[in-house]
Design an enzyme around this catalytic site. Structure first.
Site, mmCIF file in Angstrom:
data_model
loop_
_atom_site.group_PDB
_atom_site.id
_atom_site.type_symbol
_atom_site.label_atom_id
_atom_site.label_comp_id
_atom_site.label_asym_id
_atom_site.label_seq_id
_atom_site.Cartn_x
_atom_site.Cartn_y
_atom_site.Cartn_z
ATOM 1 N N LYS A 1 56.846 32.622 40.301
ATOM 2 C CA LYS A 1 55.997 32.774 41.488
ATOM 3 C C LYS A 1 56.260 31.580 42.402
ATOM 4 O O LYS A 1 56.404 30.451 41.903
ATOM 5 C CB LYS A 1 54.529 32.802 41.030
ATOM 6 C CG LYS A 1 53.505 33.049 42.114
ATOM 7 C CD LYS A 1 52.094 33.119 41.518
ATOM 8 C CE LYS A 1 51.041 33.476 42.541
ATOM 9 N NZ LYS A 1 49.694 33.638 41.937
ATOM 10 N N SER B 1 47.258 37.815 43.336
ATOM 11 C CA SER B 1 48.231 37.271 44.263
ATOM 12 C C SER B 1 49.655 37.228 43.709
ATOM 13 O O SER B 1 50.610 37.058 44.454
ATOM 14 C CB SER B 1 47.827 35.856 44.651
ATOM 15 O OG SER B 1 47.819 35.005 43.512
ATOM 16 N N SER C 1 44.743 36.987 39.341
ATOM 17 C CA SER C 1 46.050 37.192 39.969
ATOM 18 C C SER C 1 47.231 37.456 39.041
ATOM 19 O O SER C 1 48.321 37.765 39.530
ATOM 20 C CB SER C 1 46.390 36.005 40.861
ATOM 21 O OG SER C 1 45.658 36.090 42.044
HETATM 22 N N1 GLN Z 1 41.682 37.607 44.405
HETATM 23 C C1 GLN Z 1 41.168 36.331 44.028
HETATM 24 C C2 GLN Z 1 41.167 35.410 45.211
HETATM 25 O O1 GLN Z 1 41.631 35.801 46.247
HETATM 26 C C3 GLN Z 1 41.960 35.755 42.898
HETATM 27 C C4 GLN Z 1 43.245 35.187 43.312
HETATM 28 C C5 GLN Z 1 43.966 34.476 42.211
HETATM 29 O O2 GLN Z 1 43.699 34.697 41.027
HETATM 30 N N2 GLN Z 1 44.868 33.579 42.573
HETATM 31 O O3 GLN Z 1 40.691 34.310 45.132
#
Ligand code: GLN
Length: 483
Positions: free
Chosen positions: A76, A151, A175
């Site tokens: 990532k 994400s 994510s």
């Molecule tokens: N969807 C959640 C957020 O926007 C989790 C994102 C993540 O786990 N990085 O904060």
């Protein structure tokens, strides 16, 4: 090299069926020819990857190979990689070339794995659909009209499309697990402190944790064997022994107590997702497991509390992007204040700015007690719910997401609808416990994940439980029809 597992690639390299250079060249050619369909990569590091592959081939020839030596993977684009651009999918870091390597990516280099490139994500890992990327949204290989989840959507799409057999992700509120569910993968968020955060661009430091995304639990165990190590460079890294995560995959599940929290199956859950999840859980009865109804009474508080804590930590973490030391700087600033303001205004995307504003507000004098401190108290209540549940059961199961992957663009104008996506995943990060998503069938052709949660440092058990399901089902072997 469509749809091979890390386990198969590792065996093939060991047997001399192919070399790491051949695998790496194939993977890169494949990404170049097909990734325009998915947009899952931000950077391909071809020269470096080929040099790593040649070194891996020498190591294999010398009989010094580790299990992942020579296997191409992707990271990532939130993991700092020395001399390879690391963007966090933000304009503000568009041209940032880190002078150092994250611990996780370094551990993969030490193991001889080959990094073919850096995958797309929501900007600074803020999002649930990968539509918040400066580099454009990612498409789900199962249906390119659908989001891949976020994400870590680029990592999920790259593995689901068969371009790499494994990739790293990070999970602050879901994510890894949510994109794994949307793309039919196995994805595990380890216990907070199990995997080093050193060199990972910080979003919400008390919640962030890195983990693998793969087709199978056995592959996730191989990646965990590499990445789960104590790291003195991360003050929250836990000094605990790392088990061999592959050693217990075949342990019997007779007598396993599975908790089913009623709050995970209430209004808001798509009935077809509920049915698929329950059908998957039912498979465990034949393996000798017992299903027990439990309650996590404070679950519904996790969204408001998370969306105070995560933006608060983000507003602090993101104050370092000021146009001074590194990252984007606006053109021709009038003075220092103009430079700060315009660099940040031009460099950050909409969602990131929204979070910085919410977080700054929640931390400001006069509001700190009402918001941040209260959210931290709720966090403790959620944690206590889990601690209590694990005195009754060994693992907890439920859905990962309220619905299968949604259509691109369908939630972008409504941030709250997007935040509701995280209802089942956020509480895990708030409690700091480990959890994974494993394939559990399909609804209208789109994958559904089964969420398996465990007590602190029970990653080996979670992988064992997922692996056993993967021995009696073939959902994880299914491929998108377009491939
Ligand atoms: N969807 C959640 C957020 O926007 C989790 C994102 C993540 O786990 N990085 O904060």
């Amino acid at each position: 090299m469509s749809y091979t597992t890390i386990t198969q690639l590792s065996q093939g390299l060991k047997d001399g069926t192919f070399s790491s250079r051949e695998l790496t060249q194939d993977a890169i050619a494949d990404i170049k020819s097909r990734d325009h369909l998915y947009n899952s990569f931000i950077t391909i590091s071809e020269d470096l990857a080929l040099a790593q592959a040649d070194a891996a081939d020498q190591r294999i020839a010398a009989g010094q190979a580790a299990p992942m030596t020579g296997v191409p993977i992707a990271h990532k684009d939130l993991f700092c990689t020395q001399d390879v651009r690391t963007t966090a999918a933000s304009k503000i870091l568009e041209n940032f070339i880190p002078p150092y390597e994250s611990t996780v990516s370094q551990l993969f280099l030490n193991a001889g794995a080959v990094t073919v490139g850096k995958t797309n994500l929501d900007e600074f890992a803020m999002g649930s659909s990968n539509e918040n990327s400066y580099f454009g949204s990612v498409k789900n290989p199962w249906d390119t009209k659908a989001v891949p989840g976020g994400s870590s959507g680029g990592s999920a799409a790259a593995v689901a499309a068969g371009m790499v057999a494994g990739a790293t992700g990070t999970d602050t509120g879901g994510s890894i697990r949510q994109p794994a569910a949307f793309c039919n993968l196995t994805g595990i968020k380890p216990t907070y402190g199990r995997v080093s955060r050193f060199g990972i661009v910080a979003y919400a430091s008390s919640l962030d944790q890195a983990g693998p995304m793969t087709h199978t639990a056995a592959d996730a165990a191989m990646m965990m064997n590499v990445m789960a190590q104590f790291d003195p460079q991360d003050s929250t890294s836990m000094q605990v022994d790392t088990p061999d995560y592959t050693a217990s995959l075949n342990d019997s599940l007779a007598g396993l107590k599975i908790g089913l929290p009623k709050e995970f199956f209430e209004a808001g859950l798509d009935p077809q997702v509920a049915a698929a999840t329950l059908a998957a859980i039912k498979q465990y009865e034949a393996m000798g497991a017992q299903i027990i109804d439990i309650s996590l009474p404070n679950l519904q508080l996790c969204i408001p509390a998370y969306y105070v804590i995560a933006p608060s930590e983000a507003s602090s973490n993101l104050s370092r992007y000021d146009g001074v030391r590194y990252g984007y700087r606006c053109d021709e600033p009038k003075d220092l204040m103009d430079m700060y303001c315009r660099s940040r205004a031009e460099g950050f995307g909409e969602e990131v700015k929204r979070r910085i504003m919410v977080g700054t507000y929640a931390l400001s004098e006069g509001f700190y007690d009402a918001y941040y401190l209260k959210a931290q108290r709720i966090r403790r209540m959620i944690k206590n719910d889990f601690v209590k549940a694990f005195t009754q059961v060994d693992v907890i199961m439920g859905p990962v997401t309220p619905s299968p992957a949604f259509d691109l663009g369908s939630k972008t104008s409504d941030p709250v609808a997007m935040y509701l996506e995280d209802i089942y995943t956020l509480s895990i990060n708030m409690a700091g416990i480990p959890a994974l998503s494993t394939p559990a069938g399909f609804v209208n052709g789109r994958p559904v994940g089964l969420h398996i949660m465990g007590n602190y440092f029970s990653e080996a058990k979670l992988l064992n439980v997922a692996h056993q399901l993967q021995q009696v089902t073939d959902w994880h072997l299914q491929q998108p029809q377009s491939l």
